[in-house]
Design a protein around this motif. Structure first.
Motif, PDB file in Angstrom:
ATOM      1  N   LEU A   3       0.805  -1.226   0.000  1.00 41.44           N
ATOM      2  CA  LEU A   3       0.000   0.000   0.000  1.00 41.44           C
ATOM      3  C   LEU A   3       0.835   1.273   0.000  1.00 41.44           C
ATOM      4  CD1 LEU A   3      -2.582  -1.178   2.682  1.00 41.44           C
ATOM      5  CD2 LEU A   3      -2.923  -1.137   0.210  1.00 41.44           C
ATOM      6  N   ARG A   4       2.136   1.160  -0.211  1.00 40.53           N
ATOM      7  CA  ARG A   4       3.020   2.316  -0.052  1.00 40.53           C
ATOM      8  C   ARG A   4       2.753   3.434  -1.046  1.00 40.53           C
ATOM      9  NH1 ARG A   4       6.220  -1.920  -1.925  1.00 40.53           N
ATOM     10  NH2 ARG A   4       7.123  -1.681  -4.014  1.00 40.53           N
ATOM     11  N   TRP A   5       2.030   3.164  -2.118  1.00 42.85           N
ATOM     12  CA  TRP A   5       1.757   4.191  -3.120  1.00 42.85           C
ATOM     13  C   TRP A   5       0.714   5.208  -2.647  1.00 42.85           C
ATOM     14  CZ3 TRP A   5       2.324  -0.991  -4.221  1.00 42.85           C
ATOM     15  CH2 TRP A   5       3.464  -1.317  -4.992  1.00 42.85           C
ATOM     16  N   GLU A   6      -0.007   4.880  -1.589  1.00 47.83           N
ATOM     17  CA  GLU A   6      -1.041   5.789  -1.100  1.00 47.83           C
ATOM     18  C   GLU A   6      -0.770   6.199   0.354  1.00 47.83           C
ATOM     19  OE1 GLU A   6      -3.233   8.391  -0.537  1.00 47.83           O
ATOM     20  OE2 GLU A   6      -3.567   7.599  -2.565  1.00 47.83           O
ATOM     21  N   PRO A   7      -0.280   7.416   0.572  1.00 48.82           N
ATOM     22  CA  PRO A   7       0.038   7.887   1.933  1.00 48.82           C
ATOM     23  C   PRO A   7      -1.161   7.909   2.878  1.00 48.82           C
ATOM     24  CG  PRO A   7       1.013   9.319   0.271  1.00 48.82           C
ATOM     25  CD  PRO A   7       0.108   8.393  -0.455  1.00 48.82           C
ATOM     26  N   LEU A   8      -2.370   8.063   2.320  1.00 53.51           N
ATOM     27  CA  LEU A   8      -3.552   8.128   3.170  1.00 53.51           C
ATOM     28  C   LEU A   8      -3.771   6.841   3.972  1.00 53.51           C
ATOM     29  CD1 LEU A   8      -6.091   9.899   0.770  1.00 53.51           C
ATOM     30  CD2 LEU A   8      -4.966  10.884   2.776  1.00 53.51           C
ATOM     31  N   TRP A   9      -3.236   5.736   3.469  1.00 55.18           N
ATOM     32  CA  TRP A   9      -3.405   4.465   4.152  1.00 55.18           C
ATOM     33  C   TRP A   9      -2.340   4.219   5.217  1.00 55.18           C
ATOM     34  CZ3 TRP A   9      -7.517   1.488   4.192  1.00 55.18           C
ATOM     35  CH2 TRP A   9      -8.420   1.565   3.133  1.00 55.18           C
ATOM     36  N   HIS A  10      -1.323   5.081   5.264  1.00 55.48           N
ATOM     37  CA  HIS A  10      -0.195   4.814   6.152  1.00 55.48           C
ATOM     38  C   HIS A  10      -0.606   4.739   7.618  1.00 55.48           C
ATOM     39  CE1 HIS A  10       3.807   6.053   8.116  1.00 55.48           C
ATOM     40  NE2 HIS A  10       3.886   4.782   7.782  1.00 55.48           N
ATOM     41  N   LEU A  11      -1.214   5.799   8.129  1.00 53.94           N
ATOM     42  CA  LEU A  11      -1.562   5.839   9.551  1.00 53.94           C
ATOM     43  C   LEU A  11      -2.632   4.806   9.925  1.00 53.94           C
ATOM     44  CD1 LEU A  11      -0.751   7.213  12.121  1.00 53.94           C
ATOM     45  CD2 LEU A  11      -2.471   8.972  11.692  1.00 53.94           C
ATOM     46  N   PRO A  12      -3.687   4.617   9.120  1.00 49.92           N
ATOM     47  CA  PRO A  12      -4.652   3.553   9.469  1.00 49.92           C
ATOM     48  C   PRO A  12      -4.018   2.172   9.564  1.00 49.92           C
ATOM     49  CG  PRO A  12      -5.603   5.024   7.834  1.00 49.92           C
ATOM     50  CD  PRO A  12      -4.161   5.420   7.974  1.00 49.92           C
ATOM     51  N   VAL A  13      -3.085   1.865   8.656  1.00 48.62           N
ATOM     52  CA  VAL A  13      -2.432   0.549   8.707  1.00 48.62           C
ATOM     53  C   VAL A  13      -1.500   0.468   9.917  1.00 48.62           C
ATOM     54  CG1 VAL A  13      -0.854  -1.027   7.512  1.00 48.62           C
ATOM     55  CG2 VAL A  13      -2.629   0.174   6.227  1.00 48.62           C
ATOM     56  N   GLU A  14      -0.780   1.543  10.199  1.00 49.05           N
ATOM     57  CA  GLU A  14       0.110   1.544  11.362  1.00 49.05           C
ATOM     58  C   GLU A  14      -0.670   1.379  12.666  1.00 49.05           C
ATOM     59  OE1 GLU A  14       3.311   1.538  11.701  1.00 49.05           O
ATOM     60  OE2 GLU A  14       3.950   1.853   9.625  1.00 49.05           O
ATOM     61  N   SER A  15      -1.950   1.723  12.636  1.00 52.35           N
ATOM     62  CA  SER A  15      -2.789   1.630  13.836  1.00 52.35           C
ATOM     63  C   SER A  15      -3.436   0.267  13.989  1.00 52.35           C
ATOM     64  CB  SER A  15      -3.890   2.699  13.784  1.00 52.35           C
ATOM     65  OG  SER A  15      -3.344   3.996  13.648  1.00 52.35           O
ATOM     66  N   ILE A  16      -3.005  -0.702  13.215  1.00 54.79           N
ATOM     67  CA  ILE A  16      -3.643  -2.015  13.206  1.00 54.79           C
ATOM     68  C   ILE A  16      -3.645  -2.673  14.584  1.00 54.79           C
ATOM     69  CG2 ILE A  16      -1.531  -3.293  12.595  1.00 54.79           C
ATOM     70  CD1 ILE A  16      -3.266  -5.036  10.775  1.00 54.79           C
ATOM     71  N   GLY A  17      -2.626  -2.404  15.392  1.00 52.21           N
ATOM     72  CA  GLY A  17      -2.550  -3.018  16.720  1.00 52.21           C
ATOM     73  C   GLY A  17      -3.114  -2.151  17.829  1.00 52.21           C
ATOM     74  N   LEU A  18      -3.680  -0.996  17.485  1.00 56.06           N
ATOM     75  CA  LEU A  18      -4.137  -0.049  18.503  1.00 56.06           C
ATOM     76  C   LEU A  18      -5.236  -0.625  19.402  1.00 56.06           C
ATOM     77  CD1 LEU A  18      -3.915   2.765  19.715  1.00 56.06           C
ATOM     78  CD2 LEU A  18      -5.521   3.583  17.968  1.00 56.06           C
ATOM     79  N   PRO A  19      -6.284  -1.254  18.851  1.00 58.21           N
ATOM     80  CA  PRO A  19      -7.320  -1.804  19.753  1.00 58.21           C
ATOM     81  C   PRO A  19      -6.754  -2.824  20.745  1.00 58.21           C
ATOM     82  CG  PRO A  19      -8.109  -1.746  17.486  1.00 58.21           C
ATOM     83  CD  PRO A  19      -6.641  -1.443  17.437  1.00 58.21           C
TER      84      PRO A  19
END
Length: 246
Positions: free
Chosen positions: A111-127
């Motif tokens: 997904l590296r081509w789309e910066p908008l997805w960066h933070l949501p993916v990085e938050s995958i372990g947040l819950p």
């Protein structure tokens, strides 16, 4: 009457079996955790944020599935370490790192081509991290992950504020080293504007404040959190230096 009295007295003075002393192998886990030097946990947190950035990034671009599979290895090793009181702390920390590795493998692999997805993916372990923190379990690793995520979030906010997102997309779409260098130079020019410099200063102050304030508490999970937050400054500086020298 006398016999009954004597019988009652004898029963009341019956010797209670002494409690056996606790063996060394049964030392409470919290004591084992407390025996780990806090500065060592801080240093490990800095290492786990900064160094893997330069290891996972090239690995995931060439072998994304292998990088993703390594997550299972990190999780297995973390639980293996957590099963022993003497290494529990390092397993705890490694479990938090596993979330960062998983997110990095997914995003930079596909997904590296789309910066908008960066933070949501990085938050995958947040819950999971918040759930564990609320239950006071795995505090060192989960606070490390939260610190790492916070540093990532602030860096992404800077990219949006200074309008570096277009350069991000361009870099992800080119293969030539010459083209990448040219794009990085343009991005550096954007950072060197008064607007870019002011927000860079604000970002640095915010990270320093958030990273330093928990340290006086002298608790190991806060050292892991602070190490993750403060190392964001190191990583950002290294990326900026690489862009300037490109």
């Amino acid at each position: 009457m006398v016999n009954n009295t004597l019988s009652s007295y004898a029963a009341s003075t019956t010797t209670i079996a002494p409690i056996e002393p606790t063996k060394s192998a049964e030392v409470p886990l919290l004591w084992k955790v407390a025996s780990q030097p806090a500065w060592l946990i801080f240093a490990a947190a800095v290492f786990l944020v900064s160094v893997p950035v330069f290891i996972e990034a090239p690995l995931v671009r060439s072998l994304p599935w292998f990088s993703l599979a390594l997550t299972a290895g990190w999780v297995w090793l973390s639980f293996k370490l957590m099963s022993r009181p003497s290494t529990y702390v390092w397993g705890d920390l490694l479990l938090g790192f596993s979330w960062s590795w998983l997110a990095g493998s997914i995003y930079w692999g596909w997904l590296r081509w789309e910066p908008l997805w960066h933070l949501p993916v990085e938050s995958i372990g947040l819950p999971f991290a918040l759930w564990c923190v609320c239950r006071n379990w795995g505090k060192i690793g989960n606070w490390f992950y939260l610190g790492s995520l916070l540093g990532t979030a602030l860096t992404d906010v800077y990219f949006y504020l200074v309008d570096l997102i277009p350069y991000w997309r361009q870099i992800m779409q080119v293969e030539s080293t010459t083209e990448v260098a040219a794009i990085l130079q343009s991005a550096v020019t954007q950072v060197q504007t008064p607007w870019g410099q002011v927000w860079a200063l604000i970002l640095a102050i915010a990270l320093l404040t958030i990273g330093v304030l928990p340290l006086p508490k002298k608790q190991r999970h806060w050292y892991a959190f602070s190490g993750a937050v403060l190392s964001t400054i190191l990583v950002d500086c290294l990326f900026l230096l690489a862009a300037v020298l490109a």
